[in-house]
Design an enzyme around this catalytic site. Structure first.
Site, PDB file in Angstrom:
ATOM      1  N   ARG A  35       6.567  43.239  54.175  1.00 14.62           N
ATOM      2  CA  ARG A  35       5.107  43.426  54.151  1.00 14.62           C
ATOM      3  C   ARG A  35       4.552  43.525  55.567  1.00 14.62           C
ATOM      4  O   ARG A  35       4.291  42.511  56.231  1.00 14.62           O
ATOM      5  CB  ARG A  35       4.450  42.279  53.376  1.00 14.62           C
ATOM      6  CG  ARG A  35       4.642  42.412  51.859  1.00 14.62           C
ATOM      7  CD  ARG A  35       4.170  41.194  51.127  1.00 14.62           C
ATOM      8  NE  ARG A  35       4.970  40.026  51.431  1.00 14.62           N
ATOM      9  CZ  ARG A  35       4.732  38.795  50.973  1.00 14.62           C
ATOM     10  NH1 ARG A  35       3.693  38.585  50.196  1.00 14.62           N
ATOM     11  NH2 ARG A  35       5.515  37.788  51.293  1.00 14.62           N
ATOM     12  N   ASN A  83      16.224  33.559  57.197  1.00 12.85           N
ATOM     13  CA  ASN A  83      15.309  32.823  56.322  1.00 12.85           C
ATOM     14  C   ASN A  83      14.925  33.613  55.067  1.00 12.85           C
ATOM     15  O   ASN A  83      14.631  33.015  54.027  1.00 12.85           O
ATOM     16  CB  ASN A  83      14.051  32.473  57.130  1.00 12.85           C
ATOM     17  CG  ASN A  83      12.895  32.045  56.265  1.00 12.85           C
ATOM     18  OD1 ASN A  83      12.867  30.941  55.749  1.00 12.85           O
ATOM     19  ND2 ASN A  83      11.924  32.954  56.086  1.00 12.85           N
ATOM     20  N   TYR A 149      20.671  31.017  41.847  1.00 12.65           N
ATOM     21  CA  TYR A 149      19.981  30.639  43.092  1.00 12.65           C
ATOM     22  C   TYR A 149      20.794  29.558  43.829  1.00 12.65           C
ATOM     23  O   TYR A 149      21.077  29.686  45.027  1.00 12.65           O
ATOM     24  CB  TYR A 149      18.565  30.145  42.812  1.00 12.65           C
ATOM     25  CG  TYR A 149      17.870  29.693  44.080  1.00 12.65           C
ATOM     26  CD1 TYR A 149      17.514  30.616  45.056  1.00 12.65           C
ATOM     27  CD2 TYR A 149      17.605  28.342  44.327  1.00 12.65           C
ATOM     28  CE1 TYR A 149      16.916  30.208  46.246  1.00 12.65           C
ATOM     29  CE2 TYR A 149      17.010  27.925  45.508  1.00 12.65           C
ATOM     30  CZ  TYR A 149      16.666  28.869  46.468  1.00 12.65           C
ATOM     31  OH  TYR A 149      16.089  28.471  47.648  1.00 12.65           O
ATOM     32  N   LYS A 153      22.910  29.614  47.594  1.00 12.46           N
ATOM     33  CA  LYS A 153      22.724  28.667  48.689  1.00 12.46           C
ATOM     34  C   LYS A 153      24.016  27.893  48.976  1.00 12.46           C
ATOM     35  O   LYS A 153      24.243  27.442  50.108  1.00 12.46           O
ATOM     36  CB  LYS A 153      21.554  27.730  48.380  1.00 12.46           C
ATOM     37  CG  LYS A 153      20.202  28.466  48.297  1.00 12.46           C
ATOM     38  CD  LYS A 153      19.859  29.234  49.576  1.00 12.46           C
ATOM     39  CE  LYS A 153      18.474  29.842  49.541  1.00 12.46           C
ATOM     40  NZ  LYS A 153      18.100  30.539  50.775  1.00 12.46           N
ATOM     41  N   LEU A 181      11.949  20.020  48.154  1.00 15.47           N
ATOM     42  CA  LEU A 181      10.636  20.473  47.677  1.00 15.47           C
ATOM     43  C   LEU A 181       9.670  20.717  48.841  1.00 15.47           C
ATOM     44  O   LEU A 181       9.307  19.786  49.554  1.00 15.47           O
ATOM     45  CB  LEU A 181      10.049  19.401  46.747  1.00 15.47           C
ATOM     46  CG  LEU A 181       8.798  19.783  45.960  1.00 15.47           C
ATOM     47  CD1 LEU A 181       9.139  20.768  44.850  1.00 15.47           C
ATOM     48  CD2 LEU A 181       8.141  18.533  45.368  1.00 15.47           C
ATOM     49  N   GLY A 184       3.152  25.013  49.528  1.00 16.43           N
ATOM     50  CA  GLY A 184       2.337  25.829  50.424  1.00 16.43           C
ATOM     51  C   GLY A 184       2.954  27.149  50.831  1.00 16.43           C
ATOM     52  O   GLY A 184       2.405  27.856  51.678  1.00 16.43           O
TER      53      GLY A 184
END
Ligand code: NDP
Ligand code: 8X3
Length: 250
Positions: A35, A83, A149, A153, A181, A184
């Site tokens: 984006r 990331n 998922y 990892k 966890l 935001g």
């Protein structure tokens, strides 16, 4: 000399927070994601220290063209933060879409591997570098609906340790940062396919970590003296702990 850091997934969440933190720490940052508008906003905020780069880590050709496709003064990348990543869905394995599984593997595994393959040789040639991979507690503690998922990892963890074995004594460090966890960010919005109420429920009535907490950890890891390597580090908020084993009764 100012270090250049390449951060994938810098348009949101951890990546944007790490970019802000690295620039505050005095580094130059290549901020990559799909984006472009988000990256341009980050560049407007952070100025010349940040180079926005439109990049889909699943585009193997674009990734393989790095670092030669970067402006010359941005090619000597000293820190790679892998990331970019995502979870898709929380359904049990037999009810998931294969396309979701494939996309998680393409992004979290193949994208991360491709980025590392593209930028690692330069680091080794310069005798200096650091690859920081964003793993997850999901690598260590399986939970219902975490199937592929968590497996991606777990790959990130094993790949990081394999790199460490190959790179010992090279001056290039490798670290796997495994958060639990974190609120935001857009992680749960993406995972719940845009169902924002379902995403918000993940963090309801509790105190998760923040993207800035993760950026703080990454800043510490890369700022350590060069002889010191954090192989892997697990982060959880006070409110979190590992879950119980599944036991089917009746
Ligand atoms: P966000 O969804 O907020 O950010 C994910 C970032 O990855 C976005 O910038 C997105 O940018 C980018 N991205 C996704 N797919 C691609 C792609 N194909 N090519 C390039 N960039 C891509 O999530 P978080 O910041 O929360 O998560 C960041 C990482 O941390 C992920 O790897 C995640 O698995 C991991 N993690 C997250 C945790 C959490 O609870 N939030 C906990 C543990 C680990 P764009 O869409 O613009 O391309
Ligand atoms: C993100 C943390 O617990 O949702 O990697 O898998 S969790």
């Amino acid at each position: 000399m100012t270090d250049i850091a390449f951060i994938t997934g810098a348009s949101s969440g951890f990546g944007a927070a790490i970019a802000r933190r690295f620039v505050a720490d005095g580094r130059r940052v290549i901020a990559a994601a799909r984006r472009r508008d988000r990256l341009d906003a980050l560049a407007a905020e952070l100025g010349d220290a940040l180079l926005p780069l439109t990049l889909d880590v699943t585009d193997a050709d674009a990734v393989a063209a790095l670092p030669g496709s970067l402006p010359e003064e941005w090619r000597d990348v000293a820190i790679l933060v892998n990331n970019a990543g995502l979870a898709l869905g929380t359904a049990p394995a037999h009810q998931t879409s294969l396309a979701d599984w494939t996309r998680m593997i393409a992004t979290n595994v193949s994208g991360l591997v491709g980025m590392t393959h593209a930028l690692l040789p330069g680091m080794v040639a310069r005798g200096r570098g650091h690859v920081v991979n964003l793993g997850s507690v999901a690598a260590n503690y399986p939970y219902p609906g975490g199937n592929v998922y968590g497996a991606t990892k777990a790959f990130v963890q094993q790949f990081t340790l394999g790199l460490k074995a190959d790179l010992a004594g090279s001056g290039v460090r490798v670290s796997d940062v495994q958060p639990g966890l974190v609120g935001g960010t857009e992680f749960s919005n993406v995972r719940m396919a845009g169902d924002d109420a379902k995403a918000a429920a993940v963090y309801a009535d509790t105190v998760p970590m923040t993207a800035e907490d993760v950026a703080e950890a990454v800043s510490w890891i890369v700022g350590l003296p060069p002889h010191l390597n954090v192989n892997r580090i697990e982060l959880m908020p006070d409110v979190q702990g590992p879950g119980p084993f599944t036991v089917k009764r009746g």
